[in-house]
Write a protein that holds these residues in place. Structure first.
Motif, PDB file in Angstrom:
ATOM      1  N   ALA A  75      53.172  18.195  39.710  1.00 48.49           N
ATOM      2  CA  ALA A  75      52.005  18.528  38.891  1.00 48.49           C
ATOM      3  C   ALA A  75      50.812  17.640  39.253  1.00 48.49           C
ATOM      4  CB  ALA A  75      52.348  18.390  37.408  1.00 48.49           C
ATOM      5  N   GLU A  76      51.102  16.371  39.533  1.00 44.92           N
ATOM      6  CA  GLU A  76      50.031  15.444  39.925  1.00 44.92           C
ATOM      7  C   GLU A  76      49.324  15.964  41.187  1.00 44.92           C
ATOM      8  OE1 GLU A  76      48.767  12.913  38.512  1.00 44.92           O
ATOM      9  OE2 GLU A  76      47.546  12.147  40.182  1.00 44.92           O
ATOM     10  N   ALA A  77      50.135  16.481  42.139  1.00 46.81           N
ATOM     11  CA  ALA A  77      49.542  17.024  43.372  1.00 46.81           C
ATOM     12  C   ALA A  77      48.630  18.211  43.042  1.00 46.81           C
ATOM     13  CB  ALA A  77      50.645  17.437  44.354  1.00 46.81           C
ATOM     14  N   PHE A  78      49.083  19.077  42.137  1.00 44.39           N
ATOM     15  CA  PHE A  78      48.243  20.233  41.749  1.00 44.39           C
ATOM     16  C   PHE A  78      46.961  19.781  41.061  1.00 44.39           C
ATOM     17  CE2 PHE A  78      51.991  23.148  42.025  1.00 44.39           C
ATOM     18  CZ  PHE A  78      51.377  24.109  42.806  1.00 44.39           C
TER      19      PHE A  78
ATOM     20  N   TYR B 101      45.447  16.789  41.227  1.00 44.42           N
ATOM     21  CA  TYR B 101      44.579  16.000  42.101  1.00 44.42           C
ATOM     22  C   TYR B 101      43.912  16.880  43.158  1.00 44.42           C
ATOM     23  CZ  TYR B 101      43.089  12.213  45.153  1.00 44.42           C
ATOM     24  OH  TYR B 101      42.344  11.365  45.923  1.00 44.42           O
ATOM     25  N   HIS B 102      44.713  17.740  43.784  1.00 45.51           N
ATOM     26  CA  HIS B 102      44.175  18.475  44.931  1.00 45.51           C
ATOM     27  C   HIS B 102      43.537  19.805  44.561  1.00 45.51           C
ATOM     28  CE1 HIS B 102      45.653  15.571  47.724  1.00 45.51           C
ATOM     29  NE2 HIS B 102      46.868  15.659  47.233  1.00 45.51           N
ATOM     30  N   GLN B 103      43.999  20.412  43.476  1.00 45.69           N
ATOM     31  CA  GLN B 103      43.430  21.715  43.138  1.00 45.69           C
ATOM     32  C   GLN B 103      42.667  21.690  41.820  1.00 45.69           C
ATOM     33  OE1 GLN B 103      45.566  25.281  43.957  1.00 45.69           O
ATOM     34  NE2 GLN B 103      47.004  24.290  45.318  1.00 45.69           N
ATOM     35  N   GLY B 104      42.579  20.516  41.195  1.00 40.30           N
ATOM     36  CA  GLY B 104      41.770  20.360  39.992  1.00 40.30           C
ATOM     37  C   GLY B 104      42.283  21.148  38.789  1.00 40.30           C
ATOM     38  N   LEU B 105      43.600  21.426  38.745  1.00 40.75           N
ATOM     39  CA  LEU B 105      44.139  22.180  37.599  1.00 40.75           C
ATOM     40  C   LEU B 105      44.299  21.266  36.381  1.00 40.75           C
ATOM     41  CD1 LEU B 105      46.954  24.349  39.252  1.00 40.75           C
ATOM     42  CD2 LEU B 105      44.510  24.791  39.098  1.00 40.75           C
ATOM     43  N   ASN B 106      44.262  21.851  35.177  1.00 38.72           N
ATOM     44  CA  ASN B 106      44.531  21.030  33.991  1.00 38.72           C
ATOM     45  C   ASN B 106      46.054  20.865  33.835  1.00 38.72           C
ATOM     46  OD1 ASN B 106      45.684  23.174  32.507  1.00 38.72           O
ATOM     47  ND2 ASN B 106      43.673  23.851  31.803  1.00 38.72           N
ATOM     48  N   ARG B 107      46.445  20.011  32.839  1.00 36.31           N
ATOM     49  CA  ARG B 107      47.858  19.659  32.701  1.00 36.31           C
ATOM     50  C   ARG B 107      48.778  20.877  32.564  1.00 36.31           C
ATOM     51  NH1 ARG B 107      49.275  14.458  31.895  1.00 36.31           N
ATOM     52  NH2 ARG B 107      47.446  13.130  31.791  1.00 36.31           N
ATOM     53  N   VAL B 108      48.359  21.804  31.688  1.00 36.03           N
ATOM     54  CA  VAL B 108      49.217  22.961  31.396  1.00 36.03           C
ATOM     55  C   VAL B 108      49.355  23.846  32.647  1.00 36.03           C
ATOM     56  CG1 VAL B 108      49.460  25.020  29.961  1.00 36.03           C
ATOM     57  CG2 VAL B 108      48.595  22.896  28.968  1.00 36.03           C
ATOM     58  N   GLU B 109      48.196  24.127  33.274  1.00 30.56           N
ATOM     59  CA  GLU B 109      48.236  24.968  34.489  1.00 30.56           C
ATOM     60  C   GLU B 109      49.079  24.297  35.573  1.00 30.56           C
ATOM     61  OE1 GLU B 109      43.683  26.788  34.372  1.00 30.56           O
ATOM     62  OE2 GLU B 109      44.089  24.878  35.336  1.00 30.56           O
ATOM     63  N   ALA B 110      48.861  22.983  35.738  1.00 31.30           N
ATOM     64  CA  ALA B 110      49.563  22.248  36.798  1.00 31.30           C
ATOM     65  C   ALA B 110      51.075  22.302  36.563  1.00 31.30           C
ATOM     66  CB  ALA B 110      49.085  20.804  36.854  1.00 31.30           C
ATOM     67  N   TRP B 111      51.476  22.185  35.293  1.00 34.30           N
ATOM     68  CA  TRP B 111      52.902  22.211  34.963  1.00 34.30           C
ATOM     69  C   TRP B 111      53.492  23.593  35.279  1.00 34.30           C
ATOM     70  CZ3 TRP B 111      55.917  18.257  34.478  1.00 34.30           C
ATOM     71  CH2 TRP B 111      57.198  18.417  33.948  1.00 34.30           C
ATOM     72  N   GLU B 112      52.755  24.644  34.882  1.00 36.24           N
ATOM     73  CA  GLU B 112      53.246  26.010  35.138  1.00 36.24           C
ATOM     74  C   GLU B 112      53.365  26.273  36.639  1.00 36.24           C
ATOM     75  OE1 GLU B 112      50.501  28.443  33.003  1.00 36.24           O
ATOM     76  OE2 GLU B 112      51.480  28.020  31.084  1.00 36.24           O
TER      77      GLU B 112
ATOM     78  N   LEU C  61      52.997  21.652  49.699  1.00 33.15           N
ATOM     79  CA  LEU C  61      52.372  22.971  49.558  1.00 33.15           C
ATOM     80  C   LEU C  61      51.446  23.059  48.340  1.00 33.15           C
ATOM     81  CD1 LEU C  61      55.313  25.320  50.497  1.00 33.15           C
ATOM     82  CD2 LEU C  61      53.347  24.716  51.891  1.00 33.15           C
ATOM     83  N   ALA C  62      51.698  22.174  47.351  1.00 30.59           N
ATOM     84  CA  ALA C  62      50.835  22.168  46.165  1.00 30.59           C
ATOM     85  C   ALA C  62      49.390  21.865  46.553  1.00 30.59           C
ATOM     86  CB  ALA C  62      51.340  21.148  45.152  1.00 30.59           C
ATOM     87  N   CYS C  63      49.219  21.222  47.694  1.00 31.34           N
ATOM     88  CA  CYS C  63      47.857  20.928  48.177  1.00 31.34           C
ATOM     89  C   CYS C  63      47.208  22.168  48.777  1.00 31.34           C
ATOM     90  CB  CYS C  63      47.904  19.845  49.257  1.00 31.34           C
ATOM     91  SG  CYS C  63      48.775  18.375  48.769  1.00 31.34           S
ATOM     92  N   ASN C  64      47.977  23.241  48.943  1.00 31.40           N
ATOM     93  CA  ASN C  64      47.456  24.468  49.544  1.00 31.40           C
ATOM     94  C   ASN C  64      46.849  24.208  50.923  1.00 31.40           C
ATOM     95  OD1 ASN C  64      46.942  27.140  49.632  1.00 31.40           O
ATOM     96  ND2 ASN C  64      45.049  27.038  48.431  1.00 31.40           N
TER      97      ASN C  64
END
Ligand code: ATP
Ligand code: MG
Length: 276
Positions: A126-129, A131-142, A181-184
């Motif tokens: 989730a941290e990777a999502f 940090y790299h894609q600027g998602l919020n906590r809930v989105e990053a977790w999903e 891959l979370a970094c896309n």
């Protein structure tokens, strides 16, 4: 790619031929020792390039140089690492952090030392999502649960709460792939991602990388000293020895018809070990 005929599934070699990682005359030293000498090769998006060579030949050093993660006393002493024409060596720390997230990511040689034992695998992906894609906590977790599923961890919504030591070696390796891959990324560097695994798990991870590459059209730099892996997944191969490139070419050409004495010896010695 859109045309007057609508969305067309162009061959990947055509679509991505303009996206390029191009390394020119790269040299890296650790104090007085020059670990990489005038190394050059290129990688297109959508292509898999194998980086082959004996232990200590400088493969990981090249990979870390691309990521600009060579640490003291190591230093890039000369060369260019061009990504779509821009030289990564000239970028500042902040610019490079963005590239590392958005364009290039790496699966490191040793997953245990790259995962943090005090955070759950979910928190780390989730941290990777975030940090790299600027998602919020809930989105990053999903997205993290989804990504654990993509790398074929069964029951991802429960396993996401586990710590790295609760996973097997193969599963930890999958988590590393998920984080990369979370970094896309457009380019993925995989540094011996299967060496520590048994043969069946190794085959699963290789298939997973190949599938994900196809799905996301990644350019993959695959580092290994295993010929069977190179044969299985690489379009082209670069052979290194003592910090230098010995040979570069299409995989089958290099493995079957190499005119380079070092490559031929390397292939023969592997055949003897394998009892072929
Ligand atoms: N941090 C460091 N400090 C000093 N020397 C280093 C450092 N990292 C690598 N080297 C040296 O640089 C050379 C190349 O090492 P590198 O890790 O790139 O090899 P490799 O081809 O990845 O080997 P392997 O297949 O065993 O992973 C080696 O001689 C190694 O000892
Ligand atoms: Mg290495």
């Amino acid at each position: 790619m859109q045309s007057e005929f609508g969305w067309i599934d162009w061959p990947k070699s055509f679509c991505y031929s303009f996206l390029m990682l191009d390394i020119k005359e790269l040299s890296v030293s650790f104090g007085n020792f020059q670990a990489v000498k005038d190394v050059g090769f290129s990688l297109k998006r959508g292509e898999t390039l194998g980086l082959l060579g004996e232990s200590g030949s400088g493969k990981s050093t090249v990979a870390l140089a691309i990521m600009r993660l060579i640490s003291y006393p190591g230093k890039i002493i000369s060369g260019k690492i061009l990504l779509d024409g821009a030289d990564l060596i000239k970028l500042g720390g902040e610019e490079m952090r963005k590239i590392r997230g958005a364009k290039i990511s790496m699966i490191f040689q040793d997953p245990f030392s790259s995962l943090n034992p005090v955070f759950t695998v979910g928190e780390q992906i989730a941290e990777a999502f975030r940090y790299h894609q600027g998602l919020n906590r809930v989105e990053a977790w999903e997205r993290s649960i989804e990504m654990l599923g993509t790398v074929q961890i069964r029951n991802p919504s429960a396993r996401i709460h586990n710590y790295p030591h609760q996973f097997s070696g193969g599963m930890r390796q999958r988590v590393m792939i998920a984080m990369a891959l979370a970094c896309n990324p457009e380019f993925l560097i995989a540094d011996e991602p299967t060496t520590a695994l048994d043969v069946t798990v190794q085959a699963e991870i290789l298939k997973l990388i190949a599938d994900l590459q196809n799905k996301f059209k990644l350019g993959v730099l695959f580092i290994t000293h295993n010929f069977a892996i190179i044969k299985q997944i690489c379009d082209r191969v670069v052979v290194m020895r003592k910090g230098q490139v010995m040979e570069e070419g299409a995989t089958l050409e290099v493995l079957n018809n190499s005119r380079n004495a070092y490559t031929k010896n390397l292939i023969e010695s592997v055949k003897v070990l394998a009892g072929e």
